[in-house]
Design a protein around this motif. Structure first.
Motif, PDB file in Angstrom:
ATOM      1  N   ARG A   1       0.834  -1.217   0.000  1.00  0.00           N
ATOM      2  CA  ARG A   1       0.000   0.000   0.000  1.00  0.00           C
ATOM      3  C   ARG A   1       0.860   1.255   0.000  1.00  0.00           C
ATOM      4  O   ARG A   1       0.591   2.217  -0.733  1.00  0.00           O
ATOM      5  CB  ARG A   1      -0.910   0.012   1.214  1.00  0.00           C
ATOM      6  CG  ARG A   1      -2.028  -0.974   1.155  1.00  0.00           C
ATOM      7  CD  ARG A   1      -2.889  -0.874   2.396  1.00  0.00           C
ATOM      8  NE  ARG A   1      -3.753  -2.031   2.508  1.00  0.00           N
ATOM      9  CZ  ARG A   1      -4.241  -2.488   3.633  1.00  0.00           C
ATOM     10  NH1 ARG A   1      -3.940  -1.885   4.778  1.00  0.00           N
ATOM     11  NH2 ARG A   1      -5.029  -3.537   3.660  1.00  0.00           N
ATOM     12  N   MET A   2       1.897   1.242   0.845  1.00  0.00           N
ATOM     13  CA  MET A   2       2.768   2.423   0.908  1.00  0.00           C
ATOM     14  C   MET A   2       3.509   2.638  -0.402  1.00  0.00           C
ATOM     15  O   MET A   2       3.698   3.786  -0.828  1.00  0.00           O
ATOM     16  CB  MET A   2       3.768   2.273   2.060  1.00  0.00           C
ATOM     17  CG  MET A   2       3.120   2.286   3.439  1.00  0.00           C
ATOM     18  SD  MET A   2       2.146   3.759   3.752  1.00  0.00           S
ATOM     19  CE  MET A   2       3.396   4.997   3.790  1.00  0.00           C
ATOM     20  N   SER A   3       3.914   1.569  -1.050  1.00  0.00           N
ATOM     21  CA  SER A   3       4.613   1.738  -2.335  1.00  0.00           C
ATOM     22  C   SER A   3       3.649   2.273  -3.388  1.00  0.00           C
ATOM     23  O   SER A   3       4.035   3.103  -4.226  1.00  0.00           O
ATOM     24  CB  SER A   3       5.242   0.428  -2.788  1.00  0.00           C
ATOM     25  OG  SER A   3       4.241  -0.552  -3.006  1.00  0.00           O
ATOM     26  N   VAL A   4       2.389   1.849  -3.368  1.00  0.00           N
ATOM     27  CA  VAL A   4       1.397   2.377  -4.318  1.00  0.00           C
ATOM     28  C   VAL A   4       1.157   3.856  -4.045  1.00  0.00           C
ATOM     29  O   VAL A   4       1.121   4.671  -4.967  1.00  0.00           O
ATOM     30  CB  VAL A   4       0.078   1.562  -4.220  1.00  0.00           C
ATOM     31  CG1 VAL A   4      -1.048   2.261  -4.967  1.00  0.00           C
ATOM     32  CG2 VAL A   4       0.293   0.160  -4.746  1.00  0.00           C
ATOM     33  N   VAL A   5       0.997   4.205  -2.768  1.00  0.00           N
ATOM     34  CA  VAL A   5       0.783   5.616  -2.411  1.00  0.00           C
ATOM     35  C   VAL A   5       2.007   6.446  -2.796  1.00  0.00           C
ATOM     36  O   VAL A   5       1.875   7.554  -3.346  1.00  0.00           O
ATOM     37  CB  VAL A   5       0.470   5.736  -0.902  1.00  0.00           C
ATOM     38  CG1 VAL A   5       0.494   7.189  -0.453  1.00  0.00           C
ATOM     39  CG2 VAL A   5      -0.874   5.098  -0.601  1.00  0.00           C
ATOM     40  N   LEU A   6       3.197   5.937  -2.529  1.00  0.00           N
ATOM     41  CA  LEU A   6       4.419   6.668  -2.856  1.00  0.00           C
ATOM     42  C   LEU A   6       4.571   6.832  -4.365  1.00  0.00           C
ATOM     43  O   LEU A   6       4.949   7.909  -4.842  1.00  0.00           O
ATOM     44  CB  LEU A   6       5.634   5.936  -2.280  1.00  0.00           C
ATOM     45  CG  LEU A   6       6.976   6.633  -2.430  1.00  0.00           C
ATOM     46  CD1 LEU A   6       6.954   7.994  -1.715  1.00  0.00           C
ATOM     47  CD2 LEU A   6       8.090   5.770  -1.898  1.00  0.00           C
ATOM     48  N   ASP A   7       4.254   5.793  -5.121  1.00  0.00           N
ATOM     49  CA  ASP A   7       4.305   5.913  -6.588  1.00  0.00           C
ATOM     50  C   ASP A   7       3.304   6.946  -7.084  1.00  0.00           C
ATOM     51  O   ASP A   7       3.592   7.727  -8.006  1.00  0.00           O
ATOM     52  CB  ASP A   7       4.011   4.557  -7.243  1.00  0.00           C
ATOM     53  CG  ASP A   7       5.160   3.581  -7.109  1.00  0.00           C
ATOM     54  OD1 ASP A   7       6.290   4.025  -6.814  1.00  0.00           O
ATOM     55  OD2 ASP A   7       4.931   2.358  -7.289  1.00  0.00           O
ATOM     56  N   GLY A   8       2.124   6.961  -6.470  1.00  0.00           N
ATOM     57  CA  GLY A   8       1.116   7.960  -6.856  1.00  0.00           C
ATOM     58  C   GLY A   8       1.583   9.369  -6.560  1.00  0.00           C
ATOM     59  O   GLY A   8       1.387  10.287  -7.368  1.00  0.00           O
ATOM     60  N   HIS A   9       2.224   9.566  -5.431  1.00  0.00           N
ATOM     61  CA  HIS A   9       2.727  10.900  -5.080  1.00  0.00           C
ATOM     62  C   HIS A   9       3.867  11.317  -6.000  1.00  0.00           C
ATOM     63  O   HIS A   9       3.949  12.487  -6.386  1.00  0.00           O
ATOM     64  CB  HIS A   9       3.196  10.938  -3.622  1.00  0.00           C
ATOM     65  CG  HIS A   9       2.082  11.000  -2.636  1.00  0.00           C
ATOM     66  ND1 HIS A   9       1.239  12.082  -2.521  1.00  0.00           N
ATOM     67  CD2 HIS A   9       1.655  10.107  -1.707  1.00  0.00           C
ATOM     68  CE1 HIS A   9       0.350  11.849  -1.568  1.00  0.00           C
ATOM     69  NE2 HIS A   9       0.582  10.634  -1.058  1.00  0.00           N
ATOM     70  N   THR A  10       4.744  10.410  -6.350  1.00  0.00           N
ATOM     71  CA  THR A  10       5.857  10.777  -7.237  1.00  0.00           C
ATOM     72  C   THR A  10       5.342  11.076  -8.636  1.00  0.00           C
ATOM     73  O   THR A  10       5.870  11.950  -9.318  1.00  0.00           O
ATOM     74  CB  THR A  10       6.901   9.653  -7.295  1.00  0.00           C
ATOM     75  OG1 THR A  10       6.283   8.433  -7.667  1.00  0.00           O
ATOM     76  CG2 THR A  10       7.608   9.500  -5.968  1.00  0.00           C
ATOM     77  N   ARG A  11       4.307  10.374  -9.082  1.00  0.00           N
ATOM     78  CA  ARG A  11       3.734  10.668 -10.415  1.00  0.00           C
ATOM     79  C   ARG A  11       3.048  12.025 -10.415  1.00  0.00           C
ATOM     80  O   ARG A  11       3.100  12.749 -11.402  1.00  0.00           O
ATOM     81  CB  ARG A  11       2.736   9.580 -10.797  1.00  0.00           C
ATOM     82  CG  ARG A  11       3.403   8.289 -11.154  1.00  0.00           C
ATOM     83  CD  ARG A  11       2.398   7.250 -11.568  1.00  0.00           C
ATOM     84  NE  ARG A  11       3.029   5.935 -11.676  1.00  0.00           N
ATOM     85  CZ  ARG A  11       2.427   4.799 -11.506  1.00  0.00           C
ATOM     86  NH1 ARG A  11       1.138   4.767 -11.221  1.00  0.00           N
ATOM     87  NH2 ARG A  11       3.072   3.668 -11.628  1.00  0.00           N
TER      88      ARG A  11
END
Length: 104
Positions: free
Chosen positions: A84-94
């Motif tokens: 979940r954190m990696s998905v959220v982090l990827d969303g924030h970086t995008r």
């Protein structure tokens, strides 16, 4: 060790029965009973110790299984949290890339 009867007629018996009960007979009987009781109590303690060890080992196995199940559950929760954190982090970086003009 033949002990013949008192009339000496040649019909010898192996043992002569004496109907008297002496102090030696009573002491021998008492010591035999004490030896049996001591053996029984020590055997009982040994058996109890073996049973306790078996019970303790069974409890340890049960606790170990519970601990392993808890560790597996915790590992699964951590893996889901990291995903979940990696998905959220990827969303924030995008989202952050287009605002910065595509520059890292």
């Amino acid at each position: 060790m033949k002990e013949e009867t008192e009339n000496g007629n040649g019909n010898g018996r192996l043992f002569r029965f004496n109907r008297e009960i002496t102090l030696g007979n009573l002491l021998q009987l008492g010591s035999f009973v004490v030896a049996l009781v001591a053996m029984w109590t020590s055997m009982d303690k040994r058996l109890t110790a073996v049973e306790l060890r078996e019970t303790f080992a069974a409890e340890e196995r049960r606790d170990l299984k519970k601990s392993l199940a808890t560790l597996v559950d915790n590992q699964a929760v951590l893996a889901r949290t990291v995903d979940r954190m990696s998905v959220v982090l990827d969303g924030h970086t995008r989202e952050a890339r287009p605002q910065n003009g595509g520059v890292k």
